[in-house]
Design a protein around this motif. Sequence first.
Motif, mmCIF file in Angstrom:
data_model
loop_
_atom_site.group_PDB
_atom_site.id
_atom_site.type_symbol
_atom_site.label_atom_id
_atom_site.label_comp_id
_atom_site.label_asym_id
_atom_site.label_seq_id
_atom_site.Cartn_x
_atom_site.Cartn_y
_atom_site.Cartn_z
ATOM 1 N N PHE A 18 39.874 36.896 30.234
ATOM 2 C CA PHE A 18 40.360 37.754 29.309
ATOM 3 C C PHE A 18 41.593 37.801 28.740
ATOM 4 C CE2 PHE A 18 35.905 38.821 30.566
ATOM 5 C CZ PHE A 18 35.350 38.983 29.345
ATOM 6 N N ASP A 19 41.946 37.888 27.499
ATOM 7 C CA ASP A 19 43.333 38.024 27.004
ATOM 8 C C ASP A 19 43.965 39.494 27.788
ATOM 9 O OD1 ASP A 19 43.473 35.703 25.802
ATOM 10 O OD2 ASP A 19 43.099 36.483 23.878
ATOM 11 N N ASP A 20 43.194 40.482 27.605
ATOM 12 C CA ASP A 20 43.668 41.725 28.133
ATOM 13 C C ASP A 20 43.135 42.098 29.500
ATOM 14 O OD1 ASP A 20 44.783 44.348 28.150
ATOM 15 O OD2 ASP A 20 43.760 45.070 26.498
ATOM 16 N N LYS A 21 43.495 43.026 30.032
ATOM 17 C CA LYS A 21 43.207 43.376 31.800
ATOM 18 C C LYS A 21 41.747 43.751 31.656
ATOM 19 C CE LYS A 21 47.621 44.458 33.230
ATOM 20 N NZ LYS A 21 48.687 45.180 34.087
ATOM 21 N N PRO A 22 40.828 43.181 32.624
ATOM 22 C CA PRO A 22 39.503 43.531 32.406
ATOM 23 C C PRO A 22 39.492 45.147 32.494
ATOM 24 C CG PRO A 22 39.542 41.476 33.739
ATOM 25 C CD PRO A 22 40.980 42.142 33.568
ATOM 26 N N LYS A 23 40.170 45.836 33.428
ATOM 27 C CA LYS A 23 39.886 47.222 33.763
ATOM 28 C C LYS A 23 40.280 48.144 32.200
ATOM 29 C CE LYS A 23 41.309 51.082 36.447
ATOM 30 N NZ LYS A 23 41.588 52.112 35.148
ATOM 31 N N ARG A 24 41.290 47.568 31.726
ATOM 32 C CA ARG A 24 41.484 48.146 30.322
ATOM 33 C C ARG A 24 40.531 48.248 29.437
ATOM 34 N NH1 ARG A 24 45.990 49.564 27.215
ATOM 35 N NH2 ARG A 24 45.944 48.871 24.941
ATOM 36 N N LEU A 25 40.066 47.031 29.297
ATOM 37 C CA LEU A 25 38.859 46.893 28.334
ATOM 38 C C LEU A 25 37.579 47.810 28.808
ATOM 39 C CD1 LEU A 25 38.921 43.015 27.918
ATOM 40 C CD2 LEU A 25 39.451 44.631 25.946
ATOM 41 N N LYS A 26 37.234 47.766 30.046
ATOM 42 C CA LYS A 26 36.042 48.405 30.515
ATOM 43 C C LYS A 26 36.546 50.131 30.313
ATOM 44 C CE LYS A 26 36.004 46.802 34.912
ATOM 45 N NZ LYS A 26 35.540 46.738 36.260
ATOM 46 N N ASP A 27 37.678 50.614 30.397
ATOM 47 C CA ASP A 27 37.916 52.010 30.357
ATOM 48 C C ASP A 27 37.795 52.166 28.906
ATOM 49 O OD1 ASP A 27 38.366 52.392 32.942
ATOM 50 O OD2 ASP A 27 40.665 52.333 32.705
ATOM 51 N N ARG A 28 38.171 51.447 27.974
ATOM 52 C CA ARG A 28 38.130 51.478 26.357
ATOM 53 C C ARG A 28 36.581 51.512 26.032
ATOM 54 N NH1 ARG A 28 41.560 47.502 23.110
ATOM 55 N NH2 ARG A 28 40.384 48.747 21.524
ATOM 56 N N GLY A 37 31.509 42.147 37.579
ATOM 57 C CA GLY A 37 30.835 41.072 38.470
ATOM 58 C C GLY A 37 31.364 39.874 37.957
ATOM 59 N N GLY A 38 31.411 39.433 36.684
ATOM 60 C CA GLY A 38 31.938 38.393 36.391
ATOM 61 C C GLY A 38 33.206 37.668 36.699
ATOM 62 N N GLN A 39 34.185 38.614 37.145
ATOM 63 C CA GLN A 39 35.692 38.404 37.637
ATOM 64 C C GLN A 39 35.369 37.807 38.787
ATOM 65 O OE1 GLN A 39 38.265 38.508 35.355
ATOM 66 N NE2 GLN A 39 36.231 38.815 34.385
ATOM 67 N N VAL A 40 34.249 38.347 39.673
ATOM 68 C CA VAL A 40 34.020 37.830 41.174
ATOM 69 C C VAL A 40 33.780 36.442 41.133
ATOM 70 C CG1 VAL A 40 32.643 38.191 43.301
ATOM 71 C CG2 VAL A 40 33.649 40.205 42.101
ATOM 72 N N ILE A 41 32.582 36.261 39.999
ATOM 73 C CA ILE A 41 31.852 34.747 40.076
ATOM 74 C C ILE A 41 32.917 33.882 39.497
ATOM 75 C CG2 ILE A 41 30.217 33.564 38.559
ATOM 76 C CD1 ILE A 41 28.455 36.068 38.554
ATOM 77 N N GLY A 42 33.857 34.185 38.563
ATOM 78 C CA GLY A 42 34.894 33.467 38.230
ATOM 79 C C GLY A 42 35.929 32.975 39.354
ATOM 80 N N GLY A 43 36.162 33.721 40.031
ATOM 81 C CA GLY A 43 36.973 33.390 41.374
ATOM 82 C C GLY A 43 36.270 32.443 42.160
#
Length: 309
Positions: free
Chosen positions: A255-265, A230-236
Amino acid sequence: MTQTPFTPDVVAAITRHMNQDHPDGTLLIVQLIGHVPEATAAVMTGLDADAGDYSAQVDGSTRPVRIPWSHRLTERAQVRAEVVRMYEEARRLKEAAGERFSVRLREDTRPDHGDNEQSAYMTALLDGRLARDEYAALLGQLYFVYDVLEKAADHMRGDRVASRFDLPGLRRRAALEADLVFYYGPDWRAHVRPNDATERYCERLRRVCFDWPAGFVAHHYTRYLGDLSGGQVIGGKVTRTYRLSGTDGVRFYRFDDKPKRLKDRYRHLLDTAPWDRREQDRFVDEVRVAYRLNSALATALPQGASGRP
């Protein structure tokens, strides 16, 4: 390595057999017994009387992993028995997990998560009804939360499970500081003080995040997975509402890395964490506490009736 009763030829034969005939078993052992759940491949590189040595592939690089035997070995046949034992243990751990813990966690805490999203403050923020200083007030309160949480992350570096959740590039305190300079200027500390709700939040973090690894991860998960989702929606929305350009004022959400990649990890780490059902239940309960504290923090903020930033 320690002194070994196994000759180089025996070690070479065992590692060759494991790597050629049992690559999936070797990976499972490294992930669940070696506590490297993020490994995508693994090979056995050696062994001695006390442990087996492995090389794990993690994010395109190799990581050495040493897994002790249950007792000191003196004969070749004992190696096979120990490897079989570890594989069966790893398989049981995987089966015991059943439903992915990250999925169960999300479903069990969905109502708690919604309380924060539907607060008057967050509604006003997403509707574009907060003035800049009212939005900056949120960042100021979050700074104190992340300050304690990231000090706890430093404290947990010695814990082999909890430390893995502190993924590179995930920390937000420095980004918050940059955003606070943007909104308040270099003397931002003179403008920011924790309110009562934030003080209670930080007190809970101090109580559970320095001595209870799973408790630390529960609060860590609540904040950082929220920032990546949700933070990505707020940022936009913040960028559009205040007509920002680049990362100024919204570094917290970048974030330096893609949010989805970080969430998956992160979710993979949750799914493979070596917590039994009782500890998972305690974890879920603490996440609910974290959501309530987050909601109280938002409720205590000005709710922006001005209509325009």
